[in-house]
Design a protein around this motif. Sequence first.
Motif, PDB file in Angstrom:
ATOM      1  N   LYS A 148       0.821  -1.484   0.220  1.00 16.02           N
ATOM      2  CA  LYS A 148      -0.350  -0.108   0.132  1.00 16.02           C
ATOM      3  C   LYS A 148       1.197   1.499   0.067  1.00 16.02           C
ATOM      4  CE  LYS A 148      -4.010   1.807   2.254  1.00 16.02           C
ATOM      5  NZ  LYS A 148      -3.513   3.783   1.845  1.00 16.02           N
ATOM      6  N   ALA A 149       2.284   1.272   0.794  1.00 18.45           N
ATOM      7  CA  ALA A 149       2.923   1.983   0.509  1.00 18.45           C
ATOM      8  C   ALA A 149       3.530   2.241  -1.111  1.00 18.45           C
ATOM      9  CB  ALA A 149       3.704   2.736   1.986  1.00 18.45           C
ATOM     10  N   CYS A 150       4.069   1.976  -1.349  1.00 14.73           N
ATOM     11  CA  CYS A 150       4.609   2.109  -1.857  1.00 14.73           C
ATOM     12  C   CYS A 150       4.167   2.011  -3.631  1.00 14.73           C
ATOM     13  CB  CYS A 150       5.167   0.263  -2.523  1.00 14.73           C
ATOM     14  SG  CYS A 150       6.217  -0.230  -1.732  1.00 14.73           S
ATOM     15  N   LEU A 151       2.620   1.377  -3.428  1.00 12.67           N
ATOM     16  CA  LEU A 151       1.667   1.674  -4.819  1.00 12.67           C
ATOM     17  C   LEU A 151       1.233   3.375  -4.042  1.00 12.67           C
ATOM     18  CD1 LEU A 151      -0.529  -1.586  -4.237  1.00 12.67           C
ATOM     19  CD2 LEU A 151       1.049  -0.697  -6.301  1.00 12.67           C
ATOM     20  N   ASP A 152       0.598   3.691  -3.321  1.00 16.20           N
ATOM     21  CA  ASP A 152       0.941   5.168  -2.548  1.00 16.20           C
ATOM     22  C   ASP A 152       1.724   6.270  -3.575  1.00 16.20           C
ATOM     23  OD1 ASP A 152      -1.971   4.861  -1.720  1.00 16.20           O
ATOM     24  OD2 ASP A 152      -0.414   4.679   0.310  1.00 16.20           O
ATOM     25  N   LEU A 169      -2.107  -8.627   1.742  1.00 15.87           N
ATOM     26  CA  LEU A 169      -1.628  -7.900   0.339  1.00 15.87           C
ATOM     27  C   LEU A 169      -2.861  -8.174  -0.516  1.00 15.87           C
ATOM     28  CD1 LEU A 169       0.307  -7.659  -1.585  1.00 15.87           C
ATOM     29  CD2 LEU A 169       0.985 -10.111  -2.156  1.00 15.87           C
ATOM     30  N   LEU A 170      -3.769  -8.908  -1.051  1.00 17.57           N
ATOM     31  CA  LEU A 170      -4.192  -9.404  -1.728  1.00 17.57           C
ATOM     32  C   LEU A 170      -5.513  -7.975  -1.781  1.00 17.57           C
ATOM     33  CD1 LEU A 170      -5.715 -10.372  -4.742  1.00 17.57           C
ATOM     34  CD2 LEU A 170      -6.305 -12.198  -3.457  1.00 17.57           C
ATOM     35  N   ALA A 229      -6.376  -5.496  -4.547  1.00 13.76           N
ATOM     36  CA  ALA A 229      -7.276  -5.213  -5.640  1.00 13.76           C
ATOM     37  C   ALA A 229      -8.134  -3.863  -5.499  1.00 13.76           C
ATOM     38  CB  ALA A 229      -8.513  -6.021  -4.746  1.00 13.76           C
ATOM     39  N   GLU A 230      -7.686  -3.109  -4.070  1.00 12.70           N
ATOM     40  CA  GLU A 230      -8.330  -1.862  -4.094  1.00 12.70           C
ATOM     41  C   GLU A 230      -7.774  -0.733  -4.563  1.00 12.70           C
ATOM     42  OE1 GLU A 230      -7.886   1.971  -0.704  1.00 12.70           O
ATOM     43  OE2 GLU A 230      -7.297  -0.148   0.488  1.00 12.70           O
ATOM     44  N   GLU A 243      -4.797 -21.634  -7.937  1.00 17.52           N
ATOM     45  CA  GLU A 243      -5.642 -21.009  -6.672  1.00 17.52           C
ATOM     46  C   GLU A 243      -5.611 -19.923  -6.581  1.00 17.52           C
ATOM     47  OE1 GLU A 243      -4.875 -26.026  -4.320  1.00 17.52           O
ATOM     48  OE2 GLU A 243      -4.002 -23.791  -3.816  1.00 17.52           O
ATOM     49  N   SER A 244      -4.320 -19.416  -6.777  1.00 10.90           N
ATOM     50  CA  SER A 244      -4.323 -17.930  -6.303  1.00 10.90           C
ATOM     51  C   SER A 244      -4.185 -17.029  -7.809  1.00 10.90           C
ATOM     52  CB  SER A 244      -2.299 -18.291  -5.944  1.00 10.90           C
ATOM     53  OG  SER A 244      -1.730 -18.477  -4.847  1.00 10.90           O
ATOM     54  N   ILE A 245      -4.652 -18.150  -8.828  1.00 10.73           N
ATOM     55  CA  ILE A 245      -5.773 -16.979  -9.420  1.00 10.73           C
ATOM     56  C   ILE A 245      -7.403 -16.288  -9.620  1.00 10.73           C
ATOM     57  CG2 ILE A 245      -6.483 -17.187 -12.121  1.00 10.73           C
ATOM     58  CD1 ILE A 245      -3.911 -18.254 -12.611  1.00 10.73           C
ATOM     59  N   LYS A 246      -7.594 -18.009  -8.667  1.00  7.35           N
ATOM     60  CA  LYS A 246      -9.057 -17.780  -8.105  1.00  7.35           C
ATOM     61  C   LYS A 246      -9.147 -16.706  -6.953  1.00  7.35           C
ATOM     62  CE  LYS A 246     -12.541 -20.549  -7.111  1.00  7.35           C
ATOM     63  NZ  LYS A 246     -13.316 -20.500  -6.077  1.00  7.35           N
ATOM     64  N   GLN A 247      -8.267 -17.224  -5.771  1.00  3.33           N
ATOM     65  CA  GLN A 247      -8.384 -16.134  -5.038  1.00  3.33           C
ATOM     66  C   GLN A 247      -8.538 -14.372  -5.386  1.00  3.33           C
ATOM     67  OE1 GLN A 247      -5.306 -17.655  -2.016  1.00  3.33           O
ATOM     68  NE2 GLN A 247      -5.986 -16.069  -0.687  1.00  3.33           N
ATOM     69  N   ALA A 248      -7.579 -14.293  -6.675  1.00  2.51           N
ATOM     70  CA  ALA A 248      -7.322 -12.776  -6.469  1.00  2.51           C
ATOM     71  C   ALA A 248      -8.974 -13.381  -7.504  1.00  2.51           C
ATOM     72  CB  ALA A 248      -6.743 -12.838  -7.858  1.00  2.51           C
ATOM     73  N   GLU A 249      -9.237 -13.703  -8.517  1.00  2.00           N
ATOM     74  CA  GLU A 249     -10.621 -13.395  -9.559  1.00  2.00           C
ATOM     75  C   GLU A 249     -11.504 -13.045  -8.163  1.00  2.00           C
ATOM     76  OE1 GLU A 249      -9.827 -14.673 -13.576  1.00  2.00           O
ATOM     77  OE2 GLU A 249     -10.085 -16.344 -12.075  1.00  2.00           O
ATOM     78  N   ASP A 250     -11.711 -13.610  -7.224  1.00  2.00           N
ATOM     79  CA  ASP A 250     -12.847 -13.974  -6.259  1.00  2.00           C
ATOM     80  C   ASP A 250     -12.884 -12.575  -5.333  1.00  2.00           C
ATOM     81  OD1 ASP A 250     -13.653 -16.570  -6.642  1.00  2.00           O
ATOM     82  OD2 ASP A 250     -12.998 -17.305  -5.432  1.00  2.00           O
ATOM     83  N   MET A 251     -11.506 -11.735  -5.012  1.00  2.00           N
ATOM     84  CA  MET A 251     -11.546 -11.305  -4.187  1.00  2.00           C
ATOM     85  C   MET A 251     -11.884  -9.976  -5.415  1.00  2.00           C
ATOM     86  SD  MET A 251     -10.882  -9.410  -1.429  1.00  2.00           S
ATOM     87  CE  MET A 251     -10.013 -10.794  -0.834  1.00  2.00           C
ATOM     88  N   GLY A 252     -11.449  -9.777  -6.708  1.00  2.00           N
ATOM     89  CA  GLY A 252     -12.290  -8.852  -7.265  1.00  2.00           C
ATOM     90  C   GLY A 252     -10.635  -8.254  -8.171  1.00  2.00           C
TER      91      GLY A 252
END
Length: 397
Positions: free
Chosen positions: A226-230, A248-249, A253-254, A287-296
């Motif tokens: 978050k700090a780095c993206l900011d 992290l995820l 997503a945000e 599994e991680s790809i699905k996790q990301a998609e479920d989070m948006g």
Amino acid sequence: MQGHRAVLIKDREEARRFMEEIGVDQAGYAYMEPKAVFRCIKLKDIPCRAANIIKQEMLSKGGEAAVKRDALSSVGHTDVLLMGTLKHYRLLIKKLKVQPFGLKQLAGEIEAILEGVDKKSFTIELHGGKTLELGNRTLIMGILNVTPDSFSDGGRYSDPARAVERALEMKEEGADIIDIGGASSRPNATIASEEEEMERVLPVLKELVKEDLIISVDTFRGRVAKACLDLGAHIINDIGRFQMDPTLLPVLAEYNAPAIIMHNRMQMKSGEPYEDLISDIIVELKESIKQAEDMGLKKEKLIIDPGIGFGKTVEQNRLIVKRLWEFKSLGRPILLGASRKSFIGHTLNLEVGERLEGSLAVAAIGIMNGADILRVHDVKETKRVAMMTDAVVRENG
């Protein structure tokens, strides 16, 4: 004497090029191209009654399907090796979509695999408005470790001014992406705290965002990301594929920020043996790809990394490089991070500072097997290898 020979046709574009050389009527391209491209697909753990239907249907279309010896009489499960042209698969998929026993879903998965391995280019929208174009050439990611204890260059760039200088030097050498890491993940390392990681990374990032660079931050922590993206980072490079920090995820997503997800069992399944190395890695990345998609966070935002090292044996790492192309089944760009790693040292019996040639050999093999990005220490040398390898691999289709 005639120049008869065998030819290797990897995709429909190459099939068309051979037909153009012969002078085939263009009306025949669409009919013949699918017959010229042969694919093998391995299906895992299929119920025997479903596997028998698959085998019968594939045989009836002119293809082949290998199942275990007693699959016909068994009520258990079997792996299936499908063998056929694109035309065979098209006919098989059409038929499986109307079959019971979960075969409709499996047809969709086979279709996705075929589309994935044929996908050649990707455009990823980065955080902050830039875009990353992949597929036209191999991209080089320069490693910038701002840590005192990284396995190869620990301590060299812990001074922010020196780190910025090195980043700009790598840009001049041909780096397309700079990957900043503030918490060493080398074997047996004590991972820095969040506060230490940010104290190392943020001052360097603050200066580099002023430059015309694409910047990735190597972190698995939500707060650090978050700090780095900011501050303006474009990509988050997560060695834990969203499993090492549950915060992290949601941050990614945000911010709708792209991520590199690296396979890693050291934290999640440490010591658990692989049953089928490539398939197991693919399952866990899925599994991680699905996790990301479920989070948006859409699949289109993700780059995959099979995770050279990180608890894998020397032989397993070499096998990943050899069969890297199989990860294209996931339909996402592939990052290969093998630079100076211990499997090269063990293979050649060389210390870290002597692994350049081994790293370059792996880079060339990686490109030939489908790598889209190479994460490296030696940017100038790898850039030259990539340009030469690209010229061979990507020319003439």
